[in-house]
Scaffold this motif. Structure first.
Motif, short mmCIF file in Angstrom:
data_model
loop_
_atom_site.label_atom_id
_atom_site.label_comp_id
_atom_site.label_asym_id
_atom_site.label_seq_id
_atom_site.Cartn_x
_atom_site.Cartn_y
_atom_site.Cartn_z
N GLU A 72 0.84 -1.20 0.00
CA GLU A 72 0.00 0.00 0.00
C GLU A 72 0.88 1.26 0.00
N GLU A 90 1.32 3.93 -3.16
CA GLU A 90 0.98 5.34 -2.95
C GLU A 90 2.15 6.23 -3.39
N ASP A 102 -3.95 6.07 -5.92
CA ASP A 102 -4.90 6.39 -4.85
C ASP A 102 -5.38 5.02 -4.34
#
Length: 183
Positions: free
Chosen positions: A28, A32, A37
């Protein structure tokens, strides 16, 4: 593979679905940083809910999750957003599951452990371009060791049950488990 830089496109939404919490958080953060997003989900139910509420342009879905099969998330996302680019991740690199994943709409299929660069290449590959082979692929010994460890954990660290499922002598399995992981 072309030399043009990979571009995310106008919609940078990405859904990550994996029940391995540390891996999910690392991926994650990495995605990013690359401009996506990101929404993260730790289960099939949560993945389906997020794919239904806000269908993303991209998705990375683990095949085997504690509460079911990641292909259910792929199917739902494909219904809600037919143009989504979906990569299926799994610790079980098998031809049958790869074929099943692609048949129901996955764009690509990667074996774990895949790093963020591998995932990015698979998500953004254009047309029939294949991503380049990994720079540092796991050795065959390491793949075997990872598989044995995974089955051992799934059998609640029961040596006899693991040996039975792997069709291996119990003592041989004990010797393998006592050694360090190969590189």
């Amino acid at each position: 593979m072309s030399d043009t830089p990979l571009e995310i496109g106008p919609d940078p939404t990405l859904l990550l679905v994996d029940d391995d919490e540390p891996f999910l958080r690392r991926l994650e953060r990495a995605m990013e940083k690359r401009g996506f997003d990101v929404q993260a989900a730790g289960s099939v139910a949560e993945g389906i809910a997020k794919a239904t509420a806000r269908p993303p342009a991209y998705a990375v879905v683990d095949l085997r999750l504690e509460d079911g099969n990641g292909l259910d998330v792929v199917e739902r996302l494909r219904e809600k957003r037919p143009d989504a680019r979906i990569v299926v991740l799994t610790g079980y690199g098998a031809i049958a599951t790869a074929v099943a994943a692609v048949k129901i709409g996955a764009t690509d299929y990667l074996s774990k452990p895949a790093d963020a660069n591998d995932v990015m290449q698979a998500l953004l590959a254009k047309g029939d371009d294949l991503p380049p082979p990994p720079e540092n692929p796991m050795s065959a010994d390491r793949v075997r060791w990872e598989h044995i460890q995974r089955v051992y954990e799934l059998c609640d660290r029961n040596v006899s049950e693991t040996a039975r499922r792997l069709n291996m002598h119990r003592r041989t399995l004990q010797r393998i488990l006592a050694k360090r992981s190969p590189r």
